[in-house]
Scaffold this motif. Structure first.
Motif, short mmCIF file in Angstrom:
data_model
loop_
_atom_site.label_atom_id
_atom_site.label_comp_id
_atom_site.label_asym_id
_atom_site.label_seq_id
_atom_site.Cartn_x
_atom_site.Cartn_y
_atom_site.Cartn_z
N LYS A 1 0.84 -1.22 0.00
CA LYS A 1 0.00 0.00 0.00
C LYS A 1 0.88 1.26 0.00
N PHE A 2 2.16 1.07 -0.12
CA PHE A 2 3.13 2.18 -0.22
C PHE A 2 3.21 3.05 1.03
N TYR A 3 3.03 2.45 2.20
CA TYR A 3 3.26 3.17 3.45
C TYR A 3 4.66 2.86 3.95
N PRO A 4 5.32 3.77 4.66
CA PRO A 4 4.88 5.13 4.96
C PRO A 4 4.92 6.02 3.72
N LYS A 5 3.91 6.90 3.59
CA LYS A 5 3.88 7.86 2.49
C LYS A 5 4.89 8.97 2.80
N ALA A 6 5.21 9.77 1.79
CA ALA A 6 6.17 10.86 2.01
C ALA A 6 5.48 12.03 2.71
N PHE A 7 6.26 12.78 3.49
CA PHE A 7 5.72 14.01 4.05
C PHE A 7 5.43 14.98 2.91
N SER A 8 4.42 15.81 3.10
CA SER A 8 4.12 16.84 2.10
C SER A 8 3.49 18.03 2.83
N ASP A 9 4.03 19.22 2.58
CA ASP A 9 3.51 20.41 3.27
C ASP A 9 2.15 20.83 2.74
N THR B 1 -1.30 19.79 -0.04
CA THR B 1 -1.98 18.80 -0.88
C THR B 1 -1.74 19.19 -2.34
N LYS B 2 -1.40 18.22 -3.15
CA LYS B 2 -1.21 18.52 -4.57
C LYS B 2 -1.64 17.31 -5.40
N ILE B 3 -1.77 17.56 -6.68
CA ILE B 3 -2.18 16.46 -7.56
C ILE B 3 -0.95 16.01 -8.33
N GLY B 4 -0.59 14.76 -8.16
CA GLY B 4 0.64 14.24 -8.74
C GLY B 4 0.55 14.09 -10.25
N LYS B 5 1.71 13.82 -10.86
CA LYS B 5 1.77 13.69 -12.32
C LYS B 5 0.89 12.55 -12.82
N ASP B 6 0.72 11.52 -11.98
CA ASP B 6 -0.08 10.37 -12.38
C ASP B 6 -1.59 10.62 -12.22
N GLY B 7 -1.96 11.84 -11.75
CA GLY B 7 -3.39 12.16 -11.60
C GLY B 7 -3.94 11.83 -10.23
N TYR B 8 -3.13 11.20 -9.39
CA TYR B 8 -3.58 10.88 -8.04
C TYR B 8 -3.24 12.01 -7.09
N ALA B 9 -4.04 12.17 -6.05
CA ALA B 9 -3.79 13.23 -5.08
C ALA B 9 -2.67 12.84 -4.14
N VAL B 10 -1.79 13.81 -3.85
CA VAL B 10 -0.79 13.64 -2.79
C VAL B 10 -1.32 14.49 -1.64
N TYR B 11 -1.76 13.85 -0.57
CA TYR B 11 -2.42 14.59 0.51
C TYR B 11 -1.39 15.28 1.40
N ARG B 12 -1.85 16.34 2.05
CA ARG B 12 -0.99 17.07 2.99
C ARG B 12 -0.67 16.18 4.19
N ARG B 13 0.61 15.98 4.45
CA ARG B 13 1.10 15.21 5.61
C ARG B 13 2.29 15.95 6.15
N ARG B 14 2.01 16.92 7.02
CA ARG B 14 3.11 17.76 7.50
C ARG B 14 3.92 17.04 8.57
N PRO B 15 5.25 17.25 8.55
CA PRO B 15 6.05 16.65 9.61
C PRO B 15 5.66 17.28 10.94
N SER B 16 5.45 16.47 11.96
CA SER B 16 5.12 17.03 13.28
C SER B 16 5.55 16.06 14.36
N ASN B 17 5.46 16.52 15.59
CA ASN B 17 5.85 15.65 16.71
C ASN B 17 4.73 14.71 17.13
N ILE B 18 3.56 14.92 16.56
CA ILE B 18 2.42 14.09 16.97
C ILE B 18 2.55 12.70 16.32
N SER B 19 2.43 11.70 17.14
CA SER B 19 2.43 10.34 16.59
C SER B 19 1.54 9.47 17.49
N VAL B 20 1.11 8.34 16.96
CA VAL B 20 0.36 7.40 17.80
C VAL B 20 1.12 6.08 17.83
#
Ligand SMILES: [Zn+2]
Length: 200
Positions: free
Chosen positions: A60-68, A70-89
């Protein structure tokens, strides 16, 4: 589709879909659901036995890359906003940050308190996606009990192909009452023809 329903920009996506761990203090309800239902894994180096692992990589391609943003990738799929932060579970002793969040809609997650993956589909391929789910058949659950921490095991093909089927209540009743599960009739039509010296 009507132009107003297409939601083509990154801002549109951000209004509906989120792929970050919510702030526990601001929205404790949402935080709890996301923590319990929407964190992928653990997989990869943290757990090579996870069902998503294929050839030592997460299918499923996890972990996904961080991204500041949301953008639409070249392949037409969305790259969602995943900001680096100290919050984790924490999941199976592994700290999962925003890279492990399965995209969700906050309203649906709080309303149904379940795993609901919401993805942005704005291309003709989405028709295929919808039909795949319509024809997928009833839900099924495969449960395996095994020791929590296990060294990497050799591949067991028989186990991999072992499958179970969950028969839903409506399907069970249909079969108990012996309603037909398929229809077939052979169309036979009598053709009149004339044999010499005889009446048809
Ligand atoms: Zn995975």
């Amino acid at each position: 589709m009507d132009q107003r329903s297409k939601l083509p920009t990154a801002d549109d996506i951000d209004k509906i879909i989120c792929a970050e761990i919510p702030d526990k203090n601001v929205n404790p309800d949402l935080y709890q659901v996301i923590k319990d239902s929407m964190i992928h894994g653990s997989c990869g180096a943290a757990n090579y036995n996870s069902p998503c692992m294929v050839d030592r990589l997460c299918s499923k391609f996890y972990p996904k890359a961080f991204s500041d943003l949301t953008k639409i990738g070249k392949d037409g799929y969305a790259v969602y906003r995943r900001r680096p932060s100290n919050i984790s579970v924490e999941k199976s002793r592994f700290h999962c940050d925003n890279r492990y969040v399965v995209p969700y809609n906050p309203m649906l997650s709080v309303r149904y308190r379940a795993h609901i993956n919401v993805e942005w589909c704005n291309q003709s391929g989405s028709i295929k996606y919808l039909f795949k789910y319509i024809n997928k058949g009833p839900d099924k659950v495969v449960v395996i009990f095994e020791p929590k921490y296990q060294a990497e095991k050799p591949k067991n093909e028989i186990k991999d192909y072992f499958d179970c089927r969950y028969v839903s209540a409506s399907e069970a009743i249909w079969r108990l009452f012996k309603f037909p599960i398929q229809y077939r009739s052979t169309p036979v039509q009598r053709l009149f023809f004339h044999i010499e010296g005889k009446k048809p």
